[in-house]
Write an enzyme that holds these catalytic residues in place. Structure first.
Site, PDB file in Angstrom:
ATOM      1  N   HIS A 144      -6.545  -3.405  74.054  1.00  0.00           N
ATOM      2  CA  HIS A 144      -6.803  -3.733  75.462  1.00  0.00           C
ATOM      3  C   HIS A 144      -5.915  -2.925  76.404  1.00  0.00           C
ATOM      4  O   HIS A 144      -5.811  -3.247  77.585  1.00  0.00           O
ATOM      5  CB  HIS A 144      -6.557  -5.216  75.717  1.00  0.00           C
ATOM      6  N   HIS A 189     -13.548  -7.869  72.846  1.00  0.00           N
ATOM      7  CA  HIS A 189     -13.284  -7.676  71.419  1.00  0.00           C
ATOM      8  C   HIS A 189     -14.559  -7.306  70.685  1.00  0.00           C
ATOM      9  O   HIS A 189     -14.727  -7.616  69.511  1.00  0.00           O
ATOM     10  CB  HIS A 189     -12.737  -8.966  70.782  1.00  0.00           C
TER      11      HIS A 189
END
Lengths: 333, 333
Positions: free
Chosen positions: B56, B217
Site C-alpha cells: 500500500h 488487496h
C-alpha cells in the site's frame, strides 16, 4: 490500454484543469489557458519558463511554484507546445529581469522554443538552457545531442532556486550549461506505452522482456533483453550512467552525487523505493556516495511501467540550491 | 506481471530499506528492523503508530515524520504486521504520553493490533482508532464494518497534527471516532493486481472491463462493468460515496469537504489530475464545494491501475489540523 479519459482531444486540457483546481493556492492558468503560471509572481527575478509535450506529468506544470518555475507550457501528448504559447507565457510572467527557457533536447521542443525566443526578442531578454542528460543517446547514437529526460527535474530545481535568490540571466544560463555535463540518466521499460489518440502501443514487450535505454515518448530503446531481477536491472542502468560521464569527473574534488529514482507512470512506490535502495548499494560499492536522494514519479511517459536512474554531480553551492525551499504541486520542502 | 524485485521473500524488506535510505534525515529503522520510526522523537506527545500489510506504499511508512506518524509497522504483502512488531514500536517510541494506534478495518490487522495493545497494557496507555471509510462495504455488504482504504491518510494526518499540538490520548481517540462517520471512499480498478509470491493476478479484467468497489488487496469489487469514459467513472464513484453518508450530514452547518483523489499504484499523474477536475465538477454541481484537495498516489494496491475518491467532511478545527505543517516522505507542506 484503458485510461481515465473522456476523449483524446480533451485529455490534456482536462488534466491541466484538474491540476490547477487541485493547487489553486499556487497555480493559475495564463491568458487563454495557453500555459500554467504561478498565481503570484515574484517581481524583479528572472522568469523561469519550461514546457514540452503532455504525458510527462508532473513535469512541467507540476513544478510551477515558488523556488522552481514561473510558467510551464504544455503541448498535446508527446508534442511540443507552440511558439505562440511560449511567447504568451513570456509576455505574462516576465516582470523585467528577462526569461530563462528550460527545454528538453527534442527537435520539436528546441525548434518551437527557439522560434518563440526570436519572436519575443524585441520585448524580452531571453536565454535558453537545453537539457541533455540521457545516457542512452550519447554521440555515437544520436548526432543531435542527448535527449532530455528525468535530469530535467534537477535542472529546473537548481535554476529555479538560483533565480529565486536573485541570479541574473547570464548566471542562470551558465548554471544550466555547467549542469549539462554533469547529469546522466538511464531508463528501462517493463511495459510499453499507448498514446491516447490511437490506443496503439508504441512498442510491445512480451511477459519476459524489458527494454533498456528507452526515452519518455515511447521511443524504442537500445536493447531488448530478458526480464531479470532488480539487482541486474539496477546494475545495467548504473553501469550505463557511469560509462557516459567524462573520465575523471566521478572522482573530481568538490563534486558529490545526487541520486534520482524516477518512475515512468505505471510503477508503484514499493518498487521505486526498492530500486532506490539497490541503486544506493550499487553506487556506494563503487565509492560513489550520494549526498542527497529523490525517489518518486516526476517525469513520466504516460502509464509506462519502468523507471530511470539519474546521477547528478553537484558542487556544494548547487546542493545548497537543491536544499533551498520549494513549494510546487510535485516537489515541496 | 513484471516487478522491480529480486525475490518475493526480500521484496518488502528491500523496499523499506530503500525508503529509509532515501529519507534518512527523517526516518530510521526501529530495533531489529521491526518498524520504521521518526529519527528524532518528540518527547511528551502521544506516540501515533500505524501499520498494515505491505503493498500500500507510501502508506504507512511514507507518512512517518513530523506532524503525522511516529512509527509504522509493515507486514508481508497484504498481510498484517505481527503483534511483536507493534509492541516493539510502542516500547521504542512511547515517550510517556501513551500510544494511539491507527488500524485499517481488516480482521488480521484488527486482531494483531488488539493483541499488541493487550500485551503492552502493563507498560503503555493505549487507545485504538479503527478506520472505516470504504463506501463499497456498508452494513448491507459486510457485517464487520467498512474496510479502511484511502481515507486512512486523512485520519493519520489529522490525528498526527493533533498529537503534535499536544492533544492527549482521549482527545485523539475521540477525534478518530468523530472522523470515522464523516469519511467515505470508493475505488475502481482498470487492471487487477498480482501479488509477488505467486505472480497470479487476484482478478483479471478484460480490455473493455472495469471493476467498481474494489479494495486495496485485490479483493473482488461490487460490480464489473463495461469500461466507460472518465465522466461516467467519476459519476459512479461520486454517487456511491454520497449515498453512504448519513442523511443530512452533507448539508450540515459547519462542515466542509476535503476531496482526495488517490491512485492505486499503476495510474499516472495525468489521469489522476484529470479525475480530480471531473470530481470537483461532479461535487460542485451538487452544491458540495471542496475546501481543500489532495491528488496523488498515497494508498496503493501494488501496481493496480485505477483510483479512488475520498470525501471527508471536516470542521474548521479539523481543517486547521489538515493545514498544519507536515514533513514526511510522502506528504509535506
Amino acid at each position: 490500454m484503458k485510461k481515465i479519459m473522456n476523449a483524446p482531444e480533451r485529455f490534456v486540457a482536462e488534466s491541466l484543469e484538474g491540476l490547477v483546481l487541485a493547487h489553486e493556492g499556487l497555480l493559475a492558468f495564463g491568458g487563454g489557458r495557453k500555459f500554467v503560471r504561478r498565481r503570484v509572481l515574484a517581481p524583479g527575478k528572472v522568469a523561469v519558463i519550461s514546457g514540452g509535450g503532455a504525458g510527462h506529468e508532473p513535469l512541467h506544470s507540476g513544478f510551477v511554484g515558488r523556488g522552481m518555475l514561473d510558467a510551464a507550457c504544455t503541448g498535446h501528448v508527446f508534442t511540443s507546445p507552440t511558439p505562440d504559447q511560449i511567447v504568451a507565457a513570456m509576455d505574462e510572467v516576465d516582470t523585467g529581469a528577462g526569461c530563462l527557457l528550460i527545454v528538453k533536447n527534442y527537435d520539436g521542443d528546441v525548434m518551437n522554443f527557439e522560434m518563440a525566443a526570436e519572436m519575443a526578442a524585441p520585448r524580452h531578454a531571453v536565454e535558453t538552457v537545453i537539457v541533455e542528460d540521457d545516457a542512452a543517446t550519447g554521440p555515437a547514437v544520436r548526432s543531435r545531442g542527448r535527449r532530455g529526460v528525468a535530469g530535467t527535474v534537477v535542472v529546473e530545481k537548481l535554476i529555479g532556486a538560483a533565480a529565486e535568490q536573485g541570479a541574473d540571466l547570464a548566471a542562470l544560463k551558465a548554471l544550466g550549461e555547467d549542469l549539462n555535463g554533469r547529469i546522466r540518466s538511464m531508463g528501462v521499460a517493463l511495459r510499453g506505452v499507448a498514446v491516447p489518440d490511437n490506443a496503439r502501443e508504441t512498442f510491445v514487450l512480451g511477459p519476459e522482456e524489458m527494454e533498456f535505454g528507452v526515452g519518455i515518448h515511447g521511443e524504442p530503446g537500445l536493447a531488448r533483453t530478458r526480464f531479470a531481477d532488480a539487482d541486474a536491472i539496477i546494475r545495467q542502468l548504473g553501469e550505463a550512467i557511469l560509462a557516459e560521464f567524462p573520465p575523471g569527473l566521478l572522482a573530481a574534488e568538490g563534486l558529490r552525487p545526487l541520486l534520482v529514482v524516477n518512475g515512468f507512470g505505471g510503477t508503484p512506490p514499493i518498487e521505486l523505493y526498492l530500486a532506490h535502495g539497490l541503486a544506493r548499494r550499487f553506487f556506494e560499492a563503487r565509492a560513489i556516495m550520494p549526498a542527497r536522494a529523490l525517489t518518486g514519479t516526476f517525469v513520466t511517459s504516460l502509464d509506462m511501467a519502468g523507471l530511470s536512474l539519474t546521477l547528478a554531480l553537484l558542487t556544494p553551492d548547487q546542493f545548497a540550491l537543491w536544499n533551498a525551499p520549494v513549494a510546487t504541486p510535485a516537489l515541496g520542502w
